[in-house]
Design an enzyme around this catalytic site. Structure first.
Site, PDB file in Angstrom:
ATOM      1  N   ARG A 307     -28.858  20.229  37.040  1.00 32.32           N
ATOM      2  CA  ARG A 307     -27.768  21.205  37.170  1.00 32.32           C
ATOM      3  C   ARG A 307     -27.357  21.860  35.847  1.00 32.32           C
ATOM      4  O   ARG A 307     -27.216  23.076  35.800  1.00 32.32           O
ATOM      5  CB  ARG A 307     -26.549  20.590  37.864  1.00 32.32           C
ATOM      6  CG  ARG A 307     -26.824  20.153  39.305  1.00 32.32           C
ATOM      7  CD  ARG A 307     -25.561  19.783  40.049  1.00 32.32           C
ATOM      8  NE  ARG A 307     -24.713  20.929  40.255  1.00 32.32           N
ATOM      9  CZ  ARG A 307     -23.615  21.196  39.586  1.00 32.32           C
ATOM     10  NH1 ARG A 307     -23.164  20.380  38.671  1.00 32.32           N
ATOM     11  NH2 ARG A 307     -22.940  22.283  39.838  1.00 32.32           N
ATOM     12  N   CYS A 338     -39.531  17.946  27.139  1.00 33.26           N
ATOM     13  CA  CYS A 338     -39.969  18.992  26.219  1.00 33.26           C
ATOM     14  C   CYS A 338     -39.538  20.370  26.698  1.00 33.26           C
ATOM     15  O   CYS A 338     -40.360  21.186  27.127  1.00 33.26           O
ATOM     16  CB  CYS A 338     -41.477  18.909  26.046  1.00 33.26           C
ATOM     17  SG  CYS A 338     -41.942  17.297  25.436  1.00 33.26           S
TER      18      CYS A 338
END
Ligand SMILES: *Cc1c(COP(=O)(O)O)cnc(C)c1O
Length: 404
Positions: A307, A338
């Site tokens: 979210r 990453c």
């Protein structure tokens, strides 16, 4: 959640204890809170006596669906998979509504075979497809049409759904034409007008506007709808500053339009039922000192909770041990993934933290696990539920071997 002797607890159970016992990250739910939300929702809308269909997309854990169904809830599903899950959880087909702009033919067929309450259609083409399948099965299928009321929900842009530029529903003119078409169809039985203007709504005014449009459209259609499905979208207090949607006021406004229409109301709440029932317990792997801020690198990432990365959503973060000492530098709580958007929150004046401490990300019950993924080939977190002071595992931690 409470600090007891400066240790964070959820329904009386120590967060550090859970973290050490089950390893992190952990989604931990409170049954007590879930029950409280359900009863509170029912109480606020008591005068309307609605059918409440839990929005399965907000949390599709089958154990949670089973608990919710015991309170006589139905389900709002948006895929064949969610429909199957809801049925498996024991939710009665006659309490299930099926929403979504892109239902496939096999999903429609499945819904018809299971004889669910309503398929809420979102376009003319979809209605024709439902009709074609119904005809081939010599069936009459109950449907709703989703109206796009062109109402701004005044919420995060990415979760607004009721404006005319959004892909959802049909405009009033199309709606009225479709009502006329379906009236003359042998295989379709039009029962419902549905709307859903967006999510995380904290102000009742957008709902008022929506209700006006709904009322006007029903009058223009001169059609007697057995159901009016008002969707969900009720917001919760993510910032813990007591900003809440006034459900009572919303209920009163609905009562007014009902006096004219005699329809049964359906709600499809997700977030307001499950959102504040869960925390994400995570460990600080490293603290990387920066120039102006320190990066608090957690073992939970955007694959566990997307979210913040997806909607720029805010969640409170709490330390499992309450300490007085405040950090001089700003903390940026990030995940190990990453991606630069793998970031939960930037907080000034947080209490001083150290490596291997546990922290808790709050209010992750809705759109937490249901939006989680295996990005970076990371296994999904374990899910626990505290019920009557007992710890239940409601979903095992995924094993890497399952992902190979
Ligand atoms: C997402 C959705 C809901 C649930 O929204 P919440 O904000 O979680 O209450 C209800 N109805 C429809 C059609 C939806 O798409």
């Amino acid at each position: 959640m409470k600090y007891k002797n400066n240790r964070l607890t959820i329904d009386g159970i120590n967060v550090d204890f859970l973290a050490n016992k089950f390893s992190t990250p952990i989604y931990c739910y409170s049954f007590k809170k879930l029950k409280e939300n359900i009863l509170n929702f029912k109480k606020n809308f008591k005068k309307i006596n609605p059918l409440i269909c839990f929005a399965v997309k907000s949390n599709s854990n089958i154990k949670i669906l089973k608990e919710i169904s015991k309170f006589n809830f139905g389900a709002d599903v948006v895929s064949g998979g969610e429909l199957m899950m809801a049925l498996k959880a024991g939710i009665k087909p006659k309490k299930i509504v099926f929403s979504g702009v892109g239902k496939t033919s096999s999903e429609i067929e499945f819904a018809i075979d299971k004889d669910i309450l309503l398929i809420n259609a979102e376009s003319k083409s979809e209605i024709l497809e439902i009709e074609r399948i119904a005809r081939s099965k010599k069936r009459t299928v109950s449907i709703g049409i989703r109206l796009n009321p062109n109402t701004d929900a005044k919420t995060i842009n990415q979760i607004s759904t009721g404006k005319k530029e959004n892909k959802f529903g049909v405009d009033e003119k199309t709606f009225l034409r479709l009502v006329d078409y379906i009236k003359n169809s042998r295989n379709l039985n039009l029962k419902c007008l549905s709307v859903h203007i967006g999510s995380q709504i904290l102000d009742h005014k957008p709902y008022e506007k929506m209700l006006k449009v709904v009322s006007k459209t029903i009058q223009k259609s001169q059609y007697k709808f057995e159901y009016i499905d008002l969707g969900g979208g009720m917001g919760i207090d993510y910032m813990h500053n007591n900003k809440k949607l006034n459900l009572k006021k919303y209920s009163q406004s609905i009562k007014k339009i009902l006096n004219k229409n005699y329809s049964k109301i359906i709600f499809e709440p997700g977030r307001s039922i499950i959102g504040n029932t869960a925390i994400l317990i995570t460990k600080i792997l490293y603290i990387k000192e920066g120039f102006k801020k320190d990066f608090i690198i957690l073992d939970a990432g955007m694959n566990d909770l997307i979210r913040p990365a997806l909607y720029n959503a805010k969640h409170k973060i709490l330390a499992s041990k309450n300490k007085k000492e405040i950090s001089k530098k700003t903390y940026e709580f990030v995940g190990p993934i990453c991606e630069s958007t793998d970031k939960f929150s930037t907080i000034k004046k947080f209490q001083k933290l150290k490596e291997k401490d546990f922290v808790v990300i709050c209010d992750v019950g809705a759109y937490g696990t249901s939006l989680s993924s295996n990005y970076n080939v990371r296994p999904k977190a374990i899910e626990l539920m505290i019920k009557s002071s007992k710890i239940q595992i409601i979903n095992k931690r995924q094993k890497l071997s399952e992902l190979m």
